[in-house]
Motif scaffolding. Sequence first.
Motif, PDB file in Angstrom:
ATOM      1  N   THR A 342       0.819  -1.217   0.000  1.00  9.82           N
ATOM      2  CA  THR A 342       0.000   0.000   0.000  1.00  9.82           C
ATOM      3  C   THR A 342       0.848   1.261   0.000  1.00  9.82           C
ATOM      4  OG1 THR A 342      -0.128  -0.098   2.427  1.00  9.82           O
ATOM      5  CG2 THR A 342      -1.903  -1.162   1.179  1.00  9.82           C
ATOM      6  N   GLN A 343       2.152   1.151   0.285  1.00 10.64           N
ATOM      7  CA  GLN A 343       3.017   2.323   0.284  1.00 10.64           C
ATOM      8  C   GLN A 343       3.533   2.638  -1.116  1.00 10.64           C
ATOM      9  OE1 GLN A 343       3.481   3.974   3.457  1.00 10.64           O
ATOM     10  NE2 GLN A 343       1.780   2.537   3.735  1.00 10.64           N
ATOM     11  N   THR A 344       3.913   1.603  -1.874  1.00  9.67           N
ATOM     12  CA  THR A 344       4.464   1.800  -3.227  1.00  9.67           C
ATOM     13  C   THR A 344       3.457   1.511  -4.323  1.00  9.67           C
ATOM     14  OG1 THR A 344       5.294  -0.475  -3.308  1.00  9.67           O
ATOM     15  CG2 THR A 344       6.750   1.198  -2.368  1.00  9.67           C
ATOM     16  N   GLN A 345       2.235   1.082  -3.958  1.00  8.25           N
ATOM     17  CA  GLN A 345       1.189   0.765  -4.925  1.00  8.25           C
ATOM     18  C   GLN A 345       1.667  -0.286  -5.924  1.00  8.25           C
ATOM     19  OE1 GLN A 345      -1.649   2.584  -4.280  1.00  8.25           O
ATOM     20  NE2 GLN A 345      -0.463   3.563  -2.674  1.00  8.25           N
ATOM     21  N   ALA A 346       2.257  -1.355  -5.425  1.00  7.55           N
ATOM     22  CA  ALA A 346       2.796  -2.393  -6.299  1.00  7.55           C
ATOM     23  C   ALA A 346       2.574  -3.765  -5.670  1.00  7.55           C
ATOM     24  CB  ALA A 346       4.289  -2.169  -6.549  1.00  7.55           C
ATOM     25  N   MET A 347       2.507  -4.787  -6.530  1.00  3.44           N
ATOM     26  CA  MET A 347       2.350  -6.154  -6.058  1.00  3.44           C
ATOM     27  C   MET A 347       3.719  -6.731  -5.704  1.00  3.44           C
ATOM     28  SD  MET A 347       0.500  -9.343  -7.994  1.00  3.44           S
ATOM     29  CE  MET A 347       0.621 -11.019  -7.371  1.00  3.44           C
ATOM     30  N   ARG A 348       3.779  -7.415  -4.569  1.00  3.63           N
ATOM     31  CA  ARG A 348       5.011  -8.044  -4.128  1.00  3.63           C
ATOM     32  C   ARG A 348       4.720  -9.491  -3.731  1.00  3.63           C
ATOM     33  NH1 ARG A 348       8.885  -4.253  -3.674  1.00  3.63           N
ATOM     34  NH2 ARG A 348       8.260  -2.082  -3.318  1.00  3.63           N
ATOM     35  N   THR A 349       5.794 -10.241  -3.523  1.00  7.67           N
ATOM     36  CA  THR A 349       5.654 -11.643  -3.133  1.00  7.67           C
ATOM     37  C   THR A 349       6.600 -11.947  -1.980  1.00  7.67           C
ATOM     38  OG1 THR A 349       5.054 -12.329  -5.385  1.00  7.67           O
ATOM     39  CG2 THR A 349       5.792 -14.049  -3.876  1.00  7.67           C
ATOM     40  N   ALA A 350       6.041 -12.426  -0.887  1.00  4.07           N
ATOM     41  CA  ALA A 350       6.853 -12.918   0.237  1.00  4.07           C
ATOM     42  C   ALA A 350       7.030 -14.418   0.040  1.00  4.07           C
ATOM     43  CB  ALA A 350       6.168 -12.627   1.565  1.00  4.07           C
ATOM     44  N   ALA A 351       8.240 -14.918   0.222  1.00  2.70           N
ATOM     45  CA  ALA A 351       8.491 -16.311  -0.135  1.00  2.70           C
ATOM     46  C   ALA A 351       9.485 -16.972   0.801  1.00  2.70           C
ATOM     47  CB  ALA A 351       8.988 -16.400  -1.580  1.00  2.70           C
ATOM     48  N   VAL A 352       9.297 -18.274   0.950  1.00  2.00           N
ATOM     49  CA  VAL A 352      10.302 -19.165   1.538  1.00  2.00           C
ATOM     50  C   VAL A 352      10.859 -19.972   0.378  1.00  2.00           C
ATOM     51  CG1 VAL A 352      10.690 -21.152   3.039  1.00  2.00           C
ATOM     52  CG2 VAL A 352       9.215 -19.287   3.801  1.00  2.00           C
ATOM     53  N   PRO A 353      12.160 -19.926   0.130  1.00  2.00           N
ATOM     54  CA  PRO A 353      12.706 -20.603  -1.059  1.00  2.00           C
ATOM     55  C   PRO A 353      12.539 -22.113  -0.994  1.00  2.00           C
ATOM     56  CG  PRO A 353      14.460 -19.836   0.390  1.00  2.00           C
ATOM     57  CD  PRO A 353      13.192 -19.252   0.919  1.00  2.00           C
ATOM     58  N   ALA A 354      12.612 -22.734  -2.169  1.00  2.00           N
ATOM     59  CA  ALA A 354      12.533 -24.192  -2.242  1.00  2.00           C
ATOM     60  C   ALA A 354      13.708 -24.813  -1.493  1.00  2.00           C
ATOM     61  CB  ALA A 354      12.530 -24.644  -3.697  1.00  2.00           C
ATOM     62  N   ARG A 355      13.496 -26.026  -1.014  1.00  2.00           N
ATOM     63  CA  ARG A 355      14.527 -26.713  -0.224  1.00  2.00           C
ATOM     64  C   ARG A 355      14.609 -28.168  -0.673  1.00  2.00           C
ATOM     65  NH1 ARG A 355      16.666 -26.633   5.218  1.00  2.00           N
ATOM     66  NH2 ARG A 355      15.592 -24.665   5.647  1.00  2.00           N
ATOM     67  N   THR A 356      15.829 -28.676  -0.766  1.00  2.00           N
ATOM     68  CA  THR A 356      16.053 -30.078  -1.095  1.00  2.00           C
ATOM     69  C   THR A 356      16.483 -30.825   0.149  1.00  2.00           C
ATOM     70  OG1 THR A 356      16.687 -29.544  -3.372  1.00  2.00           O
ATOM     71  CG2 THR A 356      17.329 -31.690  -2.530  1.00  2.00           C
ATOM     72  N   LEU A 357      15.706 -31.842   0.508  1.00  2.00           N
ATOM     73  CA  LEU A 357      16.030 -32.667   1.671  1.00  2.00           C
ATOM     74  C   LEU A 357      16.783 -33.914   1.226  1.00  2.00           C
ATOM     75  CD1 LEU A 357      12.621 -32.545   3.629  1.00  2.00           C
ATOM     76  CD2 LEU A 357      14.603 -31.042   3.880  1.00  2.00           C
ATOM     77  N   GLN A 358      17.858 -34.200   1.899  1.00  2.41           N
ATOM     78  CA  GLN A 358      18.605 -35.437   1.678  1.00  2.41           C
ATOM     79  C   GLN A 358      18.246 -36.405   2.807  1.00  2.41           C
ATOM     80  OE1 GLN A 358      20.181 -36.061  -1.036  1.00  2.41           O
ATOM     81  NE2 GLN A 358      20.150 -33.959  -1.877  1.00  2.41           N
ATOM     82  N   ILE A 359      17.326 -37.303   2.524  1.00  2.78           N
ATOM     83  CA  ILE A 359      16.805 -38.206   3.542  1.00  2.78           C
ATOM     84  C   ILE A 359      17.713 -39.424   3.663  1.00  2.78           C
ATOM     85  CG2 ILE A 359      14.789 -39.497   4.319  1.00  2.78           C
ATOM     86  CD1 ILE A 359      14.387 -36.470   4.125  1.00  2.78           C
TER      87      ILE A 359
END
Length: 535
Positions: A342-359
């Motif tokens: 609402t401050q910059t009048q733009a769409m943004r995305t909050a994200a947690v990056p993908a992760r690879t698990l070595q099981i």
Amino acid sequence: MANAAVEATVDRQQVAMGDTLQLVISATEDDEDLGTVSLNTLLTDWEILSRKTSSNTTIVNGKRNHNRQLQIEITPRRPGALIISSFQVGASKTAPVWVNVSKMARVDPGTEAILFEATVDSDSVYVQGQLILTLRLQQAVNLDGRSISDLQLPGAFVVPLEQKSFQRTVSGRPWLVHEVRYAIFPEKSGVLEIPAQSFSARESGPRRSVFDTSRGKLIRLQSKALKIEVLPRPAAYSGSTWLPARNIVVEEEWSTEPEKLRAGESVTRTIRLRGEGLQGAQLPPVLLTTTDGIKHYPDQPTIADAEISTGLLGSRSDSVAIVPTRAGSIELPAVEIPWWDTQTQAMRTAAVPARTLQIMPAANAVTASPVAGNEQLAPGSTADTGQQPLWQWQLATLFCAIGWAFSLLLLLRKGATKNSSQAADDPKTVSPKAAYKSLIAACAADQPSQARKTLIQWAAAIQDNPSITSLNAAGNAMADSELKLELLKLEQALYSSATDLWHGAPLRAAVERLQRLQRSPNSGETDELSLYPSD
């Protein structure tokens, strides 16, 4: 904050020259001595008016928590963006704090000694976004019985915020300032009208004798009515859930290090969302996609609201137990939350990056080494295969049987505990007011799952009937055709794949109408809200 053991906070981050400000330095560790804190760096831009210390000790579940505070009343020496530098407290250090100081407030009361006004932080706001309304009382005389009218905005959801009180000096004249703030979330675009608010009090003066029961002059004031432009959801926004905010942060936490996870073992992954300028009920659930080699067992979400200097900070935590079903490499996709700045009048995305698990393989997975086929055993000899005598296996079997019986007993007790827990979550324990507010917030955020849960709680609380545990039972208990129709739409949305197409506005309208009908004329509610109780 550089170290979690100490923290510096202020009660406001926007002040004017001549205003007072409360600076609090808190310490939670016993070895942090607040009495030795040096305040020399503070004196460059601030004047210290007073200081005092306080302490509080609590014991929760056997754990002792000792919290100590150094409370400092300060006033700025100059306008501008001023920084309160870090304070060294023992081995810890506080984070710096920024405060914006404007020029001296313009107060032109003429002959008046009491001023009352209403202001907003913006002339426009996005639909379902946050607008801050401040009702400000400034007095240069003593008053008794101060009160303001209750804010009523049918087209918006209103959350009362913490009241503030401070001193202000203008042209050498001292004023006592009280601020009552509200976070307002408009529910439809167009024009939001905030009606004039009323203030009343009586001037207080010295009594001529102990038998003097005369009351001071009655004061009645009104603020100006305000009109706010409510902007619609922008066409450029492509997210499924509309989230107008100042900032949104998403982060993850694991109960154990995922790099050490083995097949068949369980680990809890928690995704936390925090939205500045949003209610917790507006934040969407984090839906984890199906991943090959992973089983998900989600838990109930935790939703909360906290107050910060800019208004509300909503939070939501979604926890899920993850159990890998095989060893090897498993890819967890990124978690992405689109939102509107609402401050910059733009769409943004909050994200947690993908992760690879070595099981790693399961701990009990062992590889047998066969005996060579050409190896002959001498007559009367036994192969060293690690086998144990028969009596040891019989003893182990006995212990296993005892363990199974004990496990069965625990399961039965767990079932009884679960029933007790469900009884504790009985809808009857939720107050009608709290359930109503949660329901309205869920409808405003267009969240069908939360709306279903809170509607059942609301209906059970209104009817004082804890047996209401379904939408059908709630509809029958309320006996309202319009509500039943909206509950049918809600039920259909919950069992379809297009839950994002459900809109809560019609359900909210039906609930608000029924809520008004349920109010008793003898409930004891008053039209005025006490500002600060008089002594």
